[in-house]
Design an enzyme around this catalytic site. Structure first.
Site, PDB file in Angstrom:
ATOM      1  N   ASP A 163      23.261   9.497  13.116  1.00  0.00           N
ATOM      2  CA  ASP A 163      22.613   9.819  14.397  1.00  0.00           C
ATOM      3  C   ASP A 163      23.742  10.362  15.275  1.00  0.00           C
ATOM      4  O   ASP A 163      24.757  10.827  14.730  1.00  0.00           O
ATOM      5  CB  ASP A 163      21.946   8.559  14.995  1.00  0.00           C
ATOM      6  CG  ASP A 163      21.066   8.865  16.211  1.00  0.00           C
ATOM      7  OD1 ASP A 163      19.969   9.388  16.018  1.00  0.00           O
ATOM      8  OD2 ASP A 163      21.486   8.605  17.356  1.00  0.00           O
TER       9      ASP A 163
ATOM     10  N   LYS B 272      17.237   0.683  13.441  1.00  0.00           N
ATOM     11  CA  LYS B 272      18.256   1.523  14.070  1.00  0.00           C
ATOM     12  C   LYS B 272      19.489   0.670  14.281  1.00  0.00           C
ATOM     13  O   LYS B 272      19.391  -0.562  14.368  1.00  0.00           O
ATOM     14  CB  LYS B 272      17.745   2.044  15.409  1.00  0.00           C
ATOM     15  CG  LYS B 272      18.469   3.270  15.903  1.00  0.00           C
ATOM     16  CD  LYS B 272      17.970   4.553  15.268  1.00  0.00           C
ATOM     17  CE  LYS B 272      18.838   5.741  15.639  1.00  0.00           C
ATOM     18  NZ  LYS B 272      18.242   7.003  15.181  1.00  0.00           N
TER      19      LYS B 272
HETATM   20  P1  NDP Z   1      25.300  14.844  17.383  1.00  0.00           P
HETATM   21  O1  NDP Z   1      26.259  13.774  17.684  1.00  0.00           O
HETATM   22  O2  NDP Z   1      25.516  15.747  16.240  1.00  0.00           O
HETATM   23  O3  NDP Z   1      25.120  15.774  18.689  1.00  0.00           O
HETATM   24  C1  NDP Z   1      24.694  15.253  19.910  1.00  0.00           C
HETATM   25  C2  NDP Z   1      24.677  16.366  20.942  1.00  0.00           C
HETATM   26  O4  NDP Z   1      24.088  15.874  22.137  1.00  0.00           O
HETATM   27  C3  NDP Z   1      26.063  16.847  21.305  1.00  0.00           C
HETATM   28  O5  NDP Z   1      25.998  18.174  21.715  1.00  0.00           O
HETATM   29  C4  NDP Z   1      26.421  15.926  22.488  1.00  0.00           C
HETATM   30  O6  NDP Z   1      27.376  16.453  23.363  1.00  0.00           O
HETATM   31  C5  NDP Z   1      25.071  15.829  23.174  1.00  0.00           C
HETATM   32  N1  NDP Z   1      24.973  14.533  23.876  1.00  0.00           N
HETATM   33  C6  NDP Z   1      25.049  13.295  23.332  1.00  0.00           C
HETATM   34  N2  NDP Z   1      24.950  12.364  24.287  1.00  0.00           N
HETATM   35  C7  NDP Z   1      24.802  13.030  25.438  1.00  0.00           C
HETATM   36  C8  NDP Z   1      24.648  12.622  26.780  1.00  0.00           C
HETATM   37  N3  NDP Z   1      24.634  11.314  27.124  1.00  0.00           N
HETATM   38  N4  NDP Z   1      24.504  13.592  27.727  1.00  0.00           N
HETATM   39  C9  NDP Z   1      24.519  14.899  27.399  1.00  0.00           C
HETATM   40  N5  NDP Z   1      24.672  15.341  26.123  1.00  0.00           N
HETATM   41  C10 NDP Z   1      24.811  14.430  25.181  1.00  0.00           C
HETATM   42  O7  NDP Z   1      23.864  14.118  17.295  1.00  0.00           O
HETATM   43  P2  NDP Z   1      22.521  14.632  16.626  1.00  0.00           P
HETATM   44  O8  NDP Z   1      22.393  16.101  16.799  1.00  0.00           O
HETATM   45  O9  NDP Z   1      22.436  14.037  15.298  1.00  0.00           O
HETATM   46  O10 NDP Z   1      21.435  13.871  17.533  1.00  0.00           O
HETATM   47  C11 NDP Z   1      20.882  14.464  18.723  1.00  0.00           C
HETATM   48  C12 NDP Z   1      19.578  13.763  19.068  1.00  0.00           C
HETATM   49  O11 NDP Z   1      18.655  13.905  17.987  1.00  0.00           O
HETATM   50  C13 NDP Z   1      19.675  12.247  19.313  1.00  0.00           C
HETATM   51  O12 NDP Z   1      18.725  11.887  20.283  1.00  0.00           O
HETATM   52  C14 NDP Z   1      19.283  11.659  17.970  1.00  0.00           C
HETATM   53  O13 NDP Z   1      18.780  10.351  18.102  1.00  0.00           O
HETATM   54  C15 NDP Z   1      18.189  12.635  17.568  1.00  0.00           C
HETATM   55  N6  NDP Z   1      17.879  12.666  16.144  1.00  0.00           N
HETATM   56  C16 NDP Z   1      18.834  12.975  15.220  1.00  0.00           C
HETATM   57  C17 NDP Z   1      18.497  13.042  13.883  1.00  0.00           C
HETATM   58  C18 NDP Z   1      19.458  13.502  12.845  1.00  0.00           C
HETATM   59  O14 NDP Z   1      19.035  13.691  11.700  1.00  0.00           O
HETATM   60  N7  NDP Z   1      20.720  13.723  13.160  1.00  0.00           N
HETATM   61  C19 NDP Z   1      17.139  12.687  13.417  1.00  0.00           C
HETATM   62  C20 NDP Z   1      16.203  12.459  14.471  1.00  0.00           C
HETATM   63  C21 NDP Z   1      16.586  12.415  15.780  1.00  0.00           C
HETATM   64  P3  NDP Z   1      28.896  15.874  23.289  1.00  0.00           P
HETATM   65  O15 NDP Z   1      29.480  16.429  22.035  1.00  0.00           O
HETATM   66  O16 NDP Z   1      29.532  16.389  24.527  1.00  0.00           O
HETATM   67  O17 NDP Z   1      28.790  14.372  23.279  1.00  0.00           O
END
Ligand code: NDP
Length: 445
Positions: free
Chosen positions: A165, A125
């Site tokens: 991510d 990571k």
């Molecule tokens: P994105 O950046 O596309 O979206 C993240 C979302 O989560 C946004 O809505 C963001 O809101 C919110 N968010 C992020 N940080 C916080 C926080 N500290 N508190 C509250 N809300 C938060 O990321 P992904 O959708 O790609 O990833 C989301 C999760 O899924 C993560 O945990 C990631 O590790 C996991 N994941 C992702 C994969 C992928 O293929 N993308 C694969 C496997 C796991 P805002 O816009 O306001 O920051």
């Protein structure tokens, strides 16, 4: 913990100030205690001591210049955790909260997740404490280029293949890929999540969210239930959340709430996903804008309140530790019967306890959200073959992989005496393949 208590103590001592890493290691070691009892040869070969120590950790300076000509400095990370079963593989996160402990927790989890997919991928990571919010396109590009300028020397298609991510989507992958190619003069599949015009895979964008629903569909079906007609609450509104919502709707469910880090929307008659995509994917806006399009929806400031909304199925898809013991108790009280983790480690240990004690069908992240990296693995295969598969082909492979992950986790849980405990099952099933490979390869110096 008995046999593995010393391993955990050593992790605490050696990695001070890294609570998320401690939390992830503790959960895994607790699940692996019965494996240590059954396999003394793994204890003797130091498999448990070695598996909690990354093979390599790189921390680097990322200087860049903003639109006003001011020099800015961020910190970059790549933790190459384990390469026993394949080249290192895992995403890059750009978020101000990023630090070494968070990257290590994510890298550690990634090892088991990648193993569960059955594809040949080790775990890693990386990322940076860079905050993409409010930055111009040119600033994002300059940052990505500077980040890759250093990262390029540590990765390669057979060494380490990063992906996206939080904060790293198709745009950032594109800028980083362009820089890698310029430095190396090599057109190879060194990153996944690439655009379709330069080696990306169809269905990669949808994969984590779709995969989560395929996994949970299998899990709820095993208990005689389904998504059909059910009410679903999803946290987040990024890549994972959006495509989890899309698949949940395709499976006949109604998604009523989503959030971002500012607040949540509740649309009782069902969220309109086209509006969410417009706001989040096209305009890169905030979720409160949704109510301008749909005045019958309600926006509430603060993202935690989302777990007070009554639902049958909850899918936390935002970030780590976003759902605590109180939130879990509230979900259970309101009749929620299944929880699937789209984000990495979104539920605190107390929340998981509440779910398991109340017989909630619980899909832990390393199993339930493995669809993204599985499809990244399929992207690597297509790049190696210099072929592109159709959406349907990739999607059907993804579905098969998620069904298998459910089966393997569920069988491992049953074999070790806790049939419905998918946390334990996923940890054990993921561990066994890595352990066998490490054992076979000897104690490498
Ligand atoms: P994105 O950046 O596309 O979206 C993240 C979302 O989560 C946004 O809505 C963001 O809101 C919110 N968010 C992020 N940080 C916080 C926080 N500290 N508190 C509250 N809300 C938060 O990321 P992904 O959708 O790609 O990833 C989301 C999760 O899924 C993560 O945990 C990631 O590790 C996991 N994941 C992702 C994969 C992928 O293929 N993308 C694969 C496997 C796991 P805002 O816009 O306001 O920051």
């Amino acid at each position: 913990m008995k046999i593995l208590a010393d391993v955990y103590d050593q992790v605490i001592k050696r990695n001070p100030g890294e609570p998320e890493f401690h939390q992830a290691v503790k959960e895994v070691l607790e699940s692996l205690e019965p494996v240590a009892e059954k396999h003394p040869e793994y204890v003797k070969a130091g498999i448990f001591d070695r598996i909690v120590e990354p093979e390599r950790q790189v921390i680097f300076r990322v200087p860049w210049v903003d639109d006003n000509g001011t020099v800015r400095v961020n910190r970059g990370f790549r933790v190459q955790f384990n390469s026993a079963i394949g080249p290192y593989k895992g995403g890059l996160r750009f978020h101000p909260s990023v630090n070494l402990g968070i990257i290590k927790f994510l890298g550690f989890e990634q090892c088991f997740k990648n193993s569960l997919t059955t594809l040949p991928m080790g775990g890693a990571k990386g990322g940076s404490d860079f905050d993409p919010k409010g930055k111009s396109d040119m600033e994002i590009m300059r940052f990505c280029q500077s980040f890759m300028f250093e990262l390029a020397r540590h990765i390669g298609p057979d060494t380490d293949v990063p992906a996206g991510d939080i904060g790293v989507g198709a745009r950032e992958i594109g800028y980083m890929y362009g820089m890698y190619k310029k430095i190396k003069n090599d057109f190879t599949g060194v990153l996944t999540g690439k655009g379709l015009s330069y080696g990306g895979s169809l269905a990669r964008t949808q994969a984590t969210g779709y995969g989560l629903c395929y996994f949970m569909d299998e899990a709820v079906k095993a208990k005689g239930k389904s998504f059909e007609g059910k009410t679903v609450v999803i946290s987040g509104s990024g890549n994972v959340a959006i495509y989890a919502a899309e698949k949940a709707m395709q499976l006949g469910a109604k998604v009523v709430a989503m959030n971002d880090s500012n607040g949540y929307i509740y649309h009782k008659s069902g969220i309109n996903l086209d509006t969410i995509k417009l706001i989040k994917e096209v305009q890169r806006g905030r979720i409160y804008e949704y109510v301008k399009h749909h005045p019958d929806a309600v926006y509430t400031e603060g993202c935690k309140g989302i777990w007070t909304i009554p639902c049958d199925i909850a899918l936390p898809c935002a970030t780590q530790n976003e759902l605590d013991g109180n939130d879990a108790a509230m979900l259970v009280k309101n009749g929620c019967f299944a929880v699937g983790e789209g984000a990495n480690m979104p539920s605190t240990p107390e929340a998981i306890d509440v779910f398991l004690k109340n017989k909630v069908i619980f899909g832990p992240a390393k199993a339930a959200n493995a669809g993204g990296v599985a499809t990244s693995g399929l992207e690597m295969t297509q790049n190696s073959m210099r072929l592109s598969w159709s959406f349907e082909e990739v999607d059907s492979k993804l579905k098969g992989i998620m069904q298998n992950i459910y089966r393997n986790a569920s069988e491992a849980a049953a074999e070790y005496g806790e049939p419905d405990n998918l946390v334990m099952g996923a940890n054990i099933a993921g561990f066994m393949k890595i352990a066998a490979a490490m054992y076979a390869q000897g104690i490498t110096y």
